[in-house]
Design a protein around this motif. Structure first.
Motif, PDB file in Angstrom:
ATOM      1  N   HIS A 109      68.301   6.235  15.511  1.00 18.65           N
ATOM      2  CA  HIS A 109      67.203   5.497  16.165  1.00 18.65           C
ATOM      3  C   HIS A 109      66.101   6.443  16.614  1.00 18.65           C
ATOM      4  O   HIS A 109      64.908   6.139  16.450  1.00 18.65           O
ATOM      5  CB  HIS A 109      67.754   4.722  17.364  1.00 18.65           C
ATOM      6  CG  HIS A 109      68.737   3.670  16.986  1.00 18.65           C
ATOM      7  ND1 HIS A 109      69.642   3.109  17.869  1.00 18.65           N
ATOM      8  CD2 HIS A 109      68.991   3.063  15.784  1.00 18.65           C
ATOM      9  CE1 HIS A 109      70.391   2.224  17.246  1.00 18.65           C
ATOM     10  NE2 HIS A 109      70.007   2.162  15.977  1.00 18.65           N
ATOM     11  N   ILE A 112      64.110   7.607  13.389  1.00 18.75           N
ATOM     12  CA  ILE A 112      63.220   6.592  12.812  1.00 18.75           C
ATOM     13  C   ILE A 112      62.032   6.334  13.724  1.00 18.75           C
ATOM     14  O   ILE A 112      60.884   6.271  13.270  1.00 18.75           O
ATOM     15  CB  ILE A 112      64.003   5.287  12.554  1.00 18.75           C
ATOM     16  CG1 ILE A 112      65.034   5.518  11.439  1.00 18.75           C
ATOM     17  CG2 ILE A 112      63.053   4.158  12.166  1.00 18.75           C
ATOM     18  CD1 ILE A 112      65.972   4.347  11.232  1.00 18.75           C
ATOM     19  N   ARG A 118      58.369   2.698  10.023  1.00 21.57           N
ATOM     20  CA  ARG A 118      58.465   1.647   9.013  1.00 21.57           C
ATOM     21  C   ARG A 118      59.461   2.014   7.905  1.00 21.57           C
ATOM     22  O   ARG A 118      59.362   1.545   6.779  1.00 21.57           O
ATOM     23  CB  ARG A 118      57.078   1.382   8.397  1.00 21.57           C
ATOM     24  CG  ARG A 118      56.039   0.900   9.424  1.00 21.57           C
ATOM     25  CD  ARG A 118      54.707   0.547   8.783  1.00 21.57           C
ATOM     26  NE  ARG A 118      54.825  -0.609   7.917  1.00 21.57           N
ATOM     27  CZ  ARG A 118      54.807  -0.572   6.575  1.00 21.57           C
ATOM     28  NH1 ARG A 118      54.693   0.588   5.953  1.00 21.57           N
ATOM     29  NH2 ARG A 118      54.898  -1.682   5.874  1.00 21.57           N
ATOM     30  N   PHE A 119      60.449   2.832   8.264  1.00 19.79           N
ATOM     31  CA  PHE A 119      61.400   3.356   7.284  1.00 19.79           C
ATOM     32  C   PHE A 119      62.086   2.247   6.483  1.00 19.79           C
ATOM     33  O   PHE A 119      62.230   2.350   5.257  1.00 19.79           O
ATOM     34  CB  PHE A 119      62.452   4.216   7.995  1.00 19.79           C
ATOM     35  CG  PHE A 119      63.546   4.710   7.093  1.00 19.79           C
ATOM     36  CD1 PHE A 119      63.305   5.715   6.165  1.00 19.79           C
ATOM     37  CD2 PHE A 119      64.817   4.150   7.146  1.00 19.79           C
ATOM     38  CE1 PHE A 119      64.304   6.170   5.323  1.00 19.79           C
ATOM     39  CE2 PHE A 119      65.828   4.595   6.311  1.00 19.79           C
ATOM     40  CZ  PHE A 119      65.579   5.606   5.396  1.00 19.79           C
ATOM     41  N   TYR A 120      62.496   1.194   7.151  1.00 14.05           N
ATOM     42  CA  TYR A 120      63.231   0.123   6.465  1.00 14.05           C
ATOM     43  C   TYR A 120      62.304  -0.853   5.725  1.00 14.05           C
ATOM     44  O   TYR A 120      62.782  -1.790   5.097  1.00 14.05           O
ATOM     45  CB  TYR A 120      64.100  -0.642   7.455  1.00 14.05           C
ATOM     46  CG  TYR A 120      65.319   0.144   7.897  1.00 14.05           C
ATOM     47  CD1 TYR A 120      66.376   0.375   7.031  1.00 14.05           C
ATOM     48  CD2 TYR A 120      65.391   0.667   9.192  1.00 14.05           C
ATOM     49  CE1 TYR A 120      67.485   1.097   7.429  1.00 14.05           C
ATOM     50  CE2 TYR A 120      66.509   1.397   9.595  1.00 14.05           C
ATOM     51  CZ  TYR A 120      67.552   1.604   8.710  1.00 14.05           C
ATOM     52  OH  TYR A 120      68.652   2.319   9.102  1.00 14.05           O
ATOM     53  N   GLU A 121      60.988  -0.634   5.777  1.00 11.09           N
ATOM     54  CA  GLU A 121      60.033  -1.569   5.164  1.00 11.09           C
ATOM     55  C   GLU A 121      59.379  -1.020   3.909  1.00 11.09           C
ATOM     56  O   GLU A 121      58.757  -1.766   3.159  1.00 11.09           O
ATOM     57  CB  GLU A 121      58.943  -1.939   6.187  1.00 11.09           C
ATOM     58  CG  GLU A 121      59.499  -2.629   7.426  1.00 11.09           C
ATOM     59  CD  GLU A 121      58.439  -2.787   8.512  1.00 11.09           C
ATOM     60  OE1 GLU A 121      57.251  -2.925   8.158  1.00 11.09           O
ATOM     61  OE2 GLU A 121      58.798  -2.750   9.703  1.00 11.09           O
ATOM     62  N   ARG A 123      59.331   1.737   0.324  1.00  8.56           N
ATOM     63  CA  ARG A 123      60.204   2.214  -0.756  1.00  8.56           C
ATOM     64  C   ARG A 123      59.953   3.696  -1.052  1.00  8.56           C
ATOM     65  O   ARG A 123      59.896   4.114  -2.194  1.00  8.56           O
ATOM     66  CB  ARG A 123      59.968   1.392  -2.028  1.00  8.56           C
ATOM     67  CG  ARG A 123      60.379  -0.058  -1.919  1.00  8.56           C
ATOM     68  CD  ARG A 123      61.885  -0.209  -1.843  1.00  8.56           C
ATOM     69  NE  ARG A 123      62.538   0.213  -3.076  1.00  8.56           N
ATOM     70  CZ  ARG A 123      63.840   0.384  -3.193  1.00  8.56           C
ATOM     71  NH1 ARG A 123      64.630   0.206  -2.142  1.00  8.56           N
ATOM     72  NH2 ARG A 123      64.369   0.748  -4.353  1.00  8.56           N
ATOM     73  N   GLU A 185      64.570   6.762  -3.319  1.00 10.48           N
ATOM     74  CA  GLU A 185      64.791   5.421  -2.774  1.00 10.48           C
ATOM     75  C   GLU A 185      65.442   4.492  -3.792  1.00 10.48           C
ATOM     76  O   GLU A 185      66.076   3.509  -3.412  1.00 10.48           O
ATOM     77  CB  GLU A 185      63.449   4.826  -2.303  1.00 10.48           C
ATOM     78  CG  GLU A 185      62.824   5.553  -1.125  1.00 10.48           C
ATOM     79  CD  GLU A 185      63.200   4.931   0.204  1.00 10.48           C
ATOM     80  OE1 GLU A 185      63.880   3.883   0.195  1.00 10.48           O
ATOM     81  OE2 GLU A 185      62.816   5.485   1.252  1.00 10.48           O
ATOM     82  N   SER A 189      70.863   4.608  -0.931  1.00  8.96           N
ATOM     83  CA  SER A 189      70.617   3.566   0.072  1.00  8.96           C
ATOM     84  C   SER A 189      69.857   4.180   1.237  1.00  8.96           C
ATOM     85  O   SER A 189      69.769   5.410   1.369  1.00  8.96           O
ATOM     86  CB  SER A 189      71.938   2.989   0.568  1.00  8.96           C
ATOM     87  OG  SER A 189      72.651   3.964   1.324  1.00  8.96           O
ATOM     88  N   LYS A 190      69.336   3.328   2.102  1.00 11.73           N
ATOM     89  CA  LYS A 190      68.598   3.814   3.265  1.00 11.73           C
ATOM     90  C   LYS A 190      69.503   4.677   4.165  1.00 11.73           C
ATOM     91  O   LYS A 190      69.067   5.712   4.679  1.00 11.73           O
ATOM     92  CB  LYS A 190      68.041   2.634   4.065  1.00 11.73           C
ATOM     93  CG  LYS A 190      66.888   1.908   3.393  1.00 11.73           C
ATOM     94  CD  LYS A 190      65.614   2.758   3.413  1.00 11.73           C
ATOM     95  CE  LYS A 190      64.414   1.972   2.896  1.00 11.73           C
ATOM     96  NZ  LYS A 190      63.172   2.779   2.934  1.00 11.73           N
ATOM     97  N   ASP A 191      70.737   4.257   4.336  1.00 15.48           N
ATOM     98  CA  ASP A 191      71.662   5.035   5.172  1.00 15.48           C
ATOM     99  C   ASP A 191      71.935   6.405   4.563  1.00 15.48           C
ATOM    100  O   ASP A 191      71.997   7.416   5.274  1.00 15.48           O
ATOM    101  CB  ASP A 191      72.989   4.276   5.348  1.00 15.48           C
ATOM    102  CG  ASP A 191      72.832   3.038   6.227  1.00 15.48           C
ATOM    103  OD1 ASP A 191      71.756   2.884   6.845  1.00 15.48           O
ATOM    104  OD2 ASP A 191      73.784   2.240   6.289  1.00 15.48           O
TER     105      ASP A 191
END
Length: 792
Positions: A109, A112, A118-121, A123, A185, A189-191
């Motif tokens: 957390h 980010i 906006r990491f999860y938004e 590509r 990307e 995965s993001k993780d």
């Protein structure tokens, strides 16, 4: 009519001329528009060409998807204790790897919120952030607008360093990183990307990855990091050395609070929680674990050649030999982390005090003036130029800025090389080792006081053993059927057959008769020599070699006094063999080697000896004798000063001129040994009060057991018992240890009538010196005595 026509003509010509004017303007604009259009096309084509050149790797290599699937950062190989704690690393980059599940959500957390909100938004490329940077940073010249690089782009920059293309460096590198980020990307995965970033990013003090930095600054695994701790580490990423919490705590604290505010802004924290964490201190628990500054640097150096040899003969997934420094091997050893820590702590605590005693001891005298040869040989040993001693000495008069070791902290000083050399020559050093005698496993290894300044390992260095060798003499005597309740005269004696050599006791006290047990407890040199000659020098050497001592042992009576130079490791292993009922002990320390994914590559099995090389009964008798050393002899400080409880045996050792202090501390589950002295044996205490093993080395072993026994996990050791010899042997060992005059009728039955010589007691009473016998005669005498007076 003509005039009218003329007007009509003029009217009709005006619009024509107007149209012609518009056409001229258009004609003037068309080349500009055409140029702009052509320029746009050229720019587009150049942009495409530029993209293609970067994409194809012409302007610097761009990794393919396959290569990105096989990202292989240099990973440090890690050495673990038997209980799974890290002892140290071998590395090019001090980097370790933690999976996403092994990283606290607080770290994720904080990262980010601070680096890529906006990491999860996106590509891999954040167009919104790029637009913001373009407008604010470039157009509005606002340097506080932040960067436009995403976490994925930062990974690309970390994994694939930028190249220099002159004025085109920035666009080339940025485009290259964007391409790599986009590919990343699509692969991970993001993780996985978050874990990859946290394992590749550099922190302060030349360390890489969240696991190492978490251990360094908070002494905990990254999964255990609290919010404020995570904020400190993530805050460091902005400028790692500038925000180093150890060297710049105030800056780090301010940056930490900024990160916490960002976590509130990204709704990872409430205002109340943020206020709570911002009130906390930094809370550092700094612990330096690197190749040579962890809890076991000397042990890692000892282990390294064996691991390098292993790597040569084992291949990785690329069918190449493993690289100890880059392949992230996980090596498990038998070292117990807590015992290693207690050993290192005990050495440092006592040596700091002993060095003060030593410095005060020589405060009013100059050891180098009294013995100039010490300096001369030290300088000559460092002379690689071939210059004469006088020429070399001149070089030592030059002053230079240097950092000197001291027990009060490192000192930056401007001194001559000669003063620096003198400083280090007067430093006392130490070695300590602990072995489980029944499993033959190494539990602790401390080779010196500080690996940064003293790389010489005193666990493996041979030094004269002094009285530490005596138990092997008494064991040999028992093996040669000399009974444990035999008495030996304590007299000053000249051994004519050995160049008129006369051994003396350290306290210069003589008279009376002693059993082997009492003589060992009092560490009487005179009796030890007599016992050696009765048992046989060659027989004693044979016993020592059977128990694992490989050092050169002199064929001379002074062997009983410890003139042989033996390493601490070898002599402790030999003592461990005695505790192991005569079965030799060769310490092992490797358990297994696994790869970076924790897949076990090799498990080490050791074929332990099962057959005793000496009688278990006699080994138990010698241990009983060494218990007397602790309860009433030279090692009684274990009880009287340090109050160590439980079964405990041991032996002190002091060499000539107090050059070496030894102590072997033995419990049923652990055999320990400690040596203390200067690197040059000519540097020593002038008095046995300070120079004896009971003063120099025993306290370190005592401190070690005090700390160990106060640890609940080792409480069972206090209640462990030594295996006891049989009743007959115990009865002999229980005989009075000292007699002023022997009762010849009860013990020796009138030797004069048997061997045709006068009774020794009568000779002593008359003041006559007993006839000196040759060693071979004595052996024969004892055999005759045993055959006639053997106990039933």
């Amino acid at each position: 009519m003509a005039k009218k026509r003329s007007n009509t003509t003029s009217k009709t010509r005006k619009p024509v001329s107007k149209k012609k004017g518009i056409s001229k303007k258009k004609q003037q604009k068309r080349p500009i528009l055409r140029f702009i259009g052509q320029a746009a096309v050229v720019m587009f084509l150049l942009g495409c060409l530029f993209f293609i050149l970067v994409f194809l790797g012409v302007l610097g290599p761009v990794p393919s998807k396959t290569q990105l699937h096989q990202i292989n950062n240099p990973l440090a190989s890690e050495v673990y204790s038997a209980d799974g704690k890290i002892l140290g690393r071998y590395y090019v980059e001090n980097r370790s790897y933690a999976t996403f599940d092994e990283i606290s959500p607080n770290v994720i957390h904080a990262l980010i919120a601070t680096e890529d909100a906006r990491f999860y938004e996106h590509r891999g490329i954040d167009e919104v952030a790029l637009a913001r940077v373009f407008v604010k940073s470039i157009l509005m010249r606002n340097s506080s607008s932040g960067g436009g690089s995403t976490i994925s782009q930062q990974i690309a920059k970390n994994l694939f360093p930028r190249s220099n293309f002159g004025p085109f460096s920035m666009p080339v590198n940025k485009l290259r990183e964007s391409i790599i980020a986009y590919r990343l990307e699509r692969i991970y995965s993001k993780d996985e990307i978050l874990a990859l970033y946290l394992n590749t990013v550099s922190f302060a003090e030349n360390i890489f990855g969240i696991e190492v930095v978490s251990e360094r600054f908070f002494s905990k695994h990254p999964s255990k990091l609290d919010v404020h701790e995570a904020a400190v580490l993530v805050g460091m990423l902005k400028a790692n050395n500038y925000y180093n919490p150890r060297t710049h705590p105030e800056r780090s604290l301010g940056r930490r609070n900024v990160v916490i505010d960002q976590m509130v802004k990204s709704e990872y924290l409430t205002e109340e929680k943020a206020a709570f964490y911002k009130e906390k201190p930094l809370g550092l628990r700094y612990r330096l674990i690197s190749y040579n500054q962890g809890p076991a640097p000397y042990f890692l150096e000892k282990l390294k050649p064996e691991l390098l040899e292993w790597c040569k003969h084992n291949t990785n997934e690329n069918d190449e030999p493993y690289n100890l420094y880059t392949d992230g091997l996980k090596i498990t050893t038998t070292i117990d982390y807590n015992l290693q820590y207690y050993a290192q702590q005990s050495v440092k605590e006592y040596m700091k005090n002993l060095q003060k005693v030593f410095d005060n001891h020589w405060k009013s005298r100059d050891i180098f003036k009294e013995n100039p040869a010490i300096l001369k040989s030290a300088i000559q040993n460092r002379n690689t130029s071939g210059a004469s001693y006088g020429e070399e000495l001149k070089k030592y008069s030059e002053k230079k800025q240097t950092t000197l070791f001291s027990w009060d902290g490192l000192k930056d000083v401007n001194v001559t090389r000669l003063d620096s050399l003198k400083h280090y020559l007067k430093i006392l050093n130490a070695g300590f080792i602990a072995i489980d005698p029944h499993q033959s496993t190494l539990k602790a290894w401390v080779g010196g006081i500080d690996y940064r300044f003293f790389q010489y390992d005193h666990v493996t260095a041979p030094r004269q053993t002094g009285s530490t060798f005596k138990p092997f003499v008494y064991l040999a005597a028992l093996e040669e059927n000399i009974e444990a309740d035999s008495y030996f005269v304590n007299q000053l004696k000249v051994y004519e057959e050995y160049n008129d050599w006369t051994p003396r006791n350290s306290h210069d006290s003589y008279g009376g008769y002693y059993t082997m047990k009492e003589a060992l407890a009092k560490s009487l040199n005179t009796v030890s020599v007599e016992v050696l000659l009765e048992a046989g020098i060659n027989e004693t050497i044979d016993i020592a070699e059977k128990l694992g001592i490989t050092a050169d042992l002199p064929d001379y009576p002074s062997l009983a006094l410890g003139v042989a130079s033996i390493s601490l490791k070898e002599i402790v292993e030999a003592f461990a063999g005695i505790v192991n009922d005569g079965i030799p002990v060769k310490s092992n320390y490797l358990v297994q080697i696994a790869d970076k994914n924790e897949i076990i590559l090799e498990t080490f099995h050791y074929d332990l000896e099962n057959n005793p090389v000496v009688s278990p009964e006699n080994c138990r008798a010698v241990i009983n004798m060494m218990q007397a050393v602790i309860d009433e002899g030279t090692g009684r400080g274990i009880r009287t000063i340090y109050n160590i409880p439980g079964d405990f045996a041991g032996k002190t050792g002091t060499t000539q001129n107090n050059s070496d202090g030894w102590f072997i501390g033995i419990t049923p589950n652990l055999v320990t040994g400690c040596w203390v002295g200067a690197n040059d044996p000519r540097v020593h205490f002038r008095s046995t009060t300070y120079g004896q093993g009971a003063y120099m080395a025993l306290p370190i072993v005592a401190k070690f057991f005090h700390k160990t026994y106060n640890d609940r996990s080792f409480a069972y050791m206090k209640n462990s018992k030594f295996a006891q010899p049989g009743e007959e042997m115990l009865a002999m060992l229980s005989e009075p240890g000292y007699k002023e005059v022997l009762d010849i009728e009860k013990r020796e039955f009138n030797l004069a009538s048997i061997f045709g010589k006068k009774n020794k007691e009568e000779e002593l009473k008359k003041g006559q010196k007993p006839r000196q016998e040759q060693p071979e005669e004595k052996g024969q005498i004892w055999k005759k005595i045993k055959s006639i007076f053997k106990k039933k």
